[in-house]
Design an enzyme around this catalytic site. Structure first.
Site, mmCIF file in Angstrom:
data_model
loop_
_atom_site.group_PDB
_atom_site.id
_atom_site.type_symbol
_atom_site.label_atom_id
_atom_site.label_comp_id
_atom_site.label_asym_id
_atom_site.label_seq_id
_atom_site.Cartn_x
_atom_site.Cartn_y
_atom_site.Cartn_z
ATOM 1 N N ASP A 83 7.180 -0.988 -0.005
ATOM 2 C CA ASP A 83 6.913 -1.069 -1.452
ATOM 3 C C ASP A 83 6.204 0.142 -2.065
ATOM 4 O OD1 ASP A 83 4.661 -1.799 0.022
ATOM 5 O OD2 ASP A 83 4.247 -3.640 -1.070
ATOM 6 N N ARG A 138 -8.462 0.336 -0.735
ATOM 7 C CA ARG A 138 -9.503 -0.566 -1.255
ATOM 8 C C ARG A 138 -10.873 0.115 -1.306
ATOM 9 N NH1 ARG A 138 -7.648 -6.621 0.676
ATOM 10 N NH2 ARG A 138 -5.572 -6.030 1.352
ATOM 11 N N GLU A 198 -5.326 0.229 4.337
ATOM 12 C CA GLU A 198 -6.117 -0.768 3.611
ATOM 13 C C GLU A 198 -7.488 -0.222 3.231
ATOM 14 O OE1 GLU A 198 -4.887 -3.367 2.475
ATOM 15 O OE2 GLU A 198 -3.249 -4.054 3.768
ATOM 16 N N GLU A 231 0.866 -8.476 -8.297
ATOM 17 C CA GLU A 231 1.968 -7.601 -8.728
ATOM 18 C C GLU A 231 2.597 -7.983 -10.069
ATOM 19 O OE1 GLU A 231 1.617 -8.763 -5.630
ATOM 20 O OE2 GLU A 231 1.038 -6.906 -4.612
HETATM 21 C C1 DMJ Z 1 -2.895 -5.014 -2.300
HETATM 22 O O1 DMJ Z 1 -3.715 -4.675 -1.261
HETATM 23 C C2 DMJ Z 1 -2.131 -3.838 -2.826
HETATM 24 O O2 DMJ Z 1 -1.640 -4.118 -4.088
HETATM 25 C C3 DMJ Z 1 -1.007 -3.428 -1.924
HETATM 26 O O3 DMJ Z 1 -0.246 -2.408 -2.485
HETATM 27 C C4 DMJ Z 1 -0.116 -4.603 -1.658
HETATM 28 N N1 DMJ Z 1 -0.839 -5.749 -1.197
HETATM 29 C C5 DMJ Z 1 -2.026 -6.157 -1.895
HETATM 30 C C6 DMJ Z 1 -1.800 -7.064 -3.081
HETATM 31 O O4 DMJ Z 1 -0.752 -7.902 -3.002
#
Ligand code: DMJ
Length: 681
Positions: free
Chosen positions: A445, A316, A312, A581
């Site tokens: 994912d 970010r 994270e 998404e």
């Molecule tokens: C974000 O932090 C990123 O897109 C991550 O890949 C998946 N979760 C969240 C958004 O849904």
């Protein structure tokens, strides 16, 4: 999901007051009134005032001004003739812009990737677009708001808080252009003011690897900007509303709690502010960007005894700082990126070199979660774009080595099912654990997303990445695709020990965009076909729901049942966290096909966010129940990715400017932070 809650955070409140304004009030108090009549009035008033002032001048003053005008006109003619071809191309571009229908290249192969070189802020040219409102096309069906909404949605003409705000937004878009022309020495591209003493040359000590000549980037800077349209303006307004809440109640903290007017902390690193930096840059929000930059310069401190999640904080914080550095050329962001990058490195000190999930960035220690020595597969394989870029910028290959090793190792592992990976990997043994469960949703994912994106980032040379990606998409087709009833929507389900489950996370909706990006880069054309079918499904995950907003998870009906839609929602899954998404994939689909239905779908989604998640006092909130339009049950939290991703992708989706983050030059990390594509060897 947040692990910590803010000390100052009050108990969740569930009492709300909504005030509905009549049309007059709405315009007077906070209405966004851009009617032709109003524009005509203000224009006329301006001209009358100017006329009176002109008459007050002495004859000498008037003669001097007229002489200056004549002189400038002569200079203009001389420079026009001498600039020849360059001007011609700009003029042609501007004529193109006047066409009502912008043509977006269809599915053509990407141009050779080009890496923009780091350059000084004042090398860049201001390109604030002239404001020109384009009439949006007639809207398709949009869900109607509840009569007793707890969160009152804004009416169309109350999108900006005050008339002053409206003018500020317009000013920000129009007038800055003029300012930039006179102050080029201190203002860089898209309007951020960089004070000369803090300007952007990287420090001598840092070993910046100078990439090849950024010829196309220079050419891009000289292009006439494509005008901002009304839908983009609506995104800017939404962003500013969200930002107002963050600024008023959560400044410098991780996440806004818009209902309790407080904040929550996860890492205590100003997560929302950092995630939003490049969005502000792209949206052209100069004042907001500059204020946030000051916070980064003066208050962002990584030397803190705090545990952060490696994934994270990489996507970010490191991703946000790197992309902001690239857009602004302000070395402050690179310095901060290096700092956090170094502090995250202890995560890789494990027996297997598969990183731990958590790092204490003050103490330099790392550990797995308390209950296991496993890490999540998506997490350890979705930090590569950022660390590789950090190596390229610093000349220190330790970052790239660490993350490349993870990918090489995962490439060789057994336990995959036709390229599909399990969700967990052990940090001691380096082996997959919890075998037999395959999903493209949570915990797996972005593994698939980063296979393709690393391959593109590195100039399409790293064949193992491409191999793994292509094999995985075949695995998806073979094991996870099914069609629902009654609409026969193609969806991506899950496989658990040989049993298919018709469950699909909203998170999976990154996939159509990724498939389209692969097809654009020359991969199988049937990937694009699949992208087209899947984005329709993701859209239906919104359209078939009462609020027009998707839940976190849906289950598709495999058998037709009277009165049943394709999409079923379980009570535990009916929340919406303002996730990006679907909008992300809509953006890719529009860029690559030019089909305006994707913009229309995104516009519907934006309106439903405004209708059901917007908090009148500032900010947007995640909600608990997308099936109850009269009470969507606000959760009192605005995730940082709403500003970092959702609104950014909305803005780009509504844009017809393929050079606004050109996808042949930039690759978005999984948090929507654009990083440069490296020049191929
Ligand atoms: C974000 O932090 C990123 O897109 C991550 O890949 C998946 N979760 C969240 C958004 O849904």
């Amino acid at each position: 999901a947040a692990m910590y809650s803010g000390a100052a955070a009050g108990p969740p409140r569930r009492d709300f007051i909504s005030v509905t304004l009549g049309p007059e009030d709405a315009i007077g108090v906070g209405g966004y009134n851009n009617s032709k009549a109003r524009r005509r009035r203000s224009c006329w008033r301006g001209r009358a005032t100017r006329g009176a002032k002109w008459k007050q001048l002495s004859r000498l003053q008037r003669s001097v001004i007229l002489f200056l005008f004549a002189f400038l006109a002569v200079c203009g003619v001389i420079s026009y003739t001498s600039m020849g071809e360059a001007w011609k191309s700009i003029t042609n571009k501007s004529l193109d812009d006047q066409r009502t229908e912008q043509e977006i290249p269809r599915l053509k192969l990407a141009n050779p990737a080009v890496l923009p070189a780091p350059q000084k802020a004042d090398d860049n040219h201001g390109d604030y677009p002239e404001l020109s409102l384009q009439k949006p096309p007639k809207l398709p069906h949009v869900h109607r708001g509840p009569s007793n909404l707890q969160i009152k949605a804004p009416q169309r003409d109350t999108r900006l808080k005050t008339r002053h705000d409206t003018m500020r937004a317009v000013d920000a878009l129009v007038k800055v252009d003029k300012v930039e022309k006179t102050e080029k020495s201190i203002i860089s591209w898209r309007g951020a003011v960089i004070e000369p003493d803090q300007s952007t040359e990287p420090p001598v000590s840092s070993k910046i690897t100078e990439p090849e000549k950024p010829s196309s980037v220079e050419a891009e800077d000289q292009k006439e900007p494509v005008p901002i349209n009304e839908r983009q303006l609506a995104v800017i307004e939404a962003f500013r509303h969200a930002w107002k809440g963050y600024k008023d109640f959560a400044w410098g903290h991780d996440e806004l709690k818009p209902l309790s007017k407080s904040y929550s902390e996860w890492f205590g690193l100003g997560l929302t502010l950092i995630d939003a930096l490049d969005t502000m840059w792209i949206l052209g929000l100069k004042e907001e960007f500059e204020e946030a930059r000051k916070w980064v310069a003066n208050d962002l401190v990584f030397d803190k005894n705090v545990d952060v999640n490696l994934f994270e904080s990489t996507i970010r914080i490191l991703g946000g700082l790197l992309s902001t550095y690239h857009l602004s050329r302000d070395s402050l962001f690179l310095e901060k990126a290096k700092d956090i990058g170094n502090r995250l490195m202890p995560a890789f000190k494990t027996p297997s070199k598969i990183p731990y999930s958590d790092v204490n960035i003050g103490r330099g220690t790392a550990h797995p979660p308390r209950w296991t020595s496993d890490s999540t597969v998506a997490e350890v394989t979705s930090i590569q774009l950022e660390f590789r870029e950090l190596s390229r910028l610093t000349g220190d290959d330790k970052f790239q080595k660490a993350v490349d090793e993870v990918m090489k190792h995962v490439h060789t592992l057994s336990g995959k099912n036709d390229g599909l990976v399990p969700m967990f990997i052990n940090t001691n043994s380096g082996q997959f654990t919890h075998l037999g469960v395959y999903t493209l949703g949570a915990r797996a994912d972005s593994y698939y997303e980063y296979l393709l994106k690393q391959w593109i980032q590195g100039g399409k040379k790293e064949n193992e990445l491409l191999e793994d990606y292509m094999r995985a998409i075949e695995g998806v087709k073979k094991h996870l695709l099914q069609r629902s009833e009654p609409k026969k929507l193609t969806f991506v389900g899950e496989l658990a020990h040989g049993h298919f489950s018709a469950k699909m996370d909203h998170l999976v909706c990154f996939l159509p965009g990724t498939l389209a990006l692969g097809a654009h880069n020359g991969l199988a054309a049937d990937h694009m076909k699949l992208a087209e079918t899947l984005i329709e499904t993701c859209y239906q995950m919104y359209a078939q729901v009462e609020t027009g907003l998707s839940p976190e998870i849906v289950h598709f009906n495999l058998h037709a049942q009277k009165g049943h839609k394709d999409v079923e929602i379980k009570p535990a899954d009916r929340h919406n966290l303002l996730r990006p998404e679907t909008v992300e994939s809509l953006f890719y689909m529009y860029r690559f096909t030019g089909d305006k239905k994707y913009q229309d779908w995104g516009w519907e989604i934006l309106q439903n966010f405004n209708r059901y998640t917007r908090v009148p006092t500032g900010g947007y909130t995640s909600i608990n129940n997308v099936q109850n339009p009269s009470n969507p049950e606000p959760r009192d939290k605005m995730e940082s990715f709403f500003l970092g991703e959702t609104l950014k992708y909305m803005f780009l989706l509504f844009s017809d400017d393929i050079d606004l983050i050109n996808l042949d030059k930039y690759i978005f990390n999984t948090e929507a932070h654009p990083l440069p594509i490296w020049v191929p060897a």
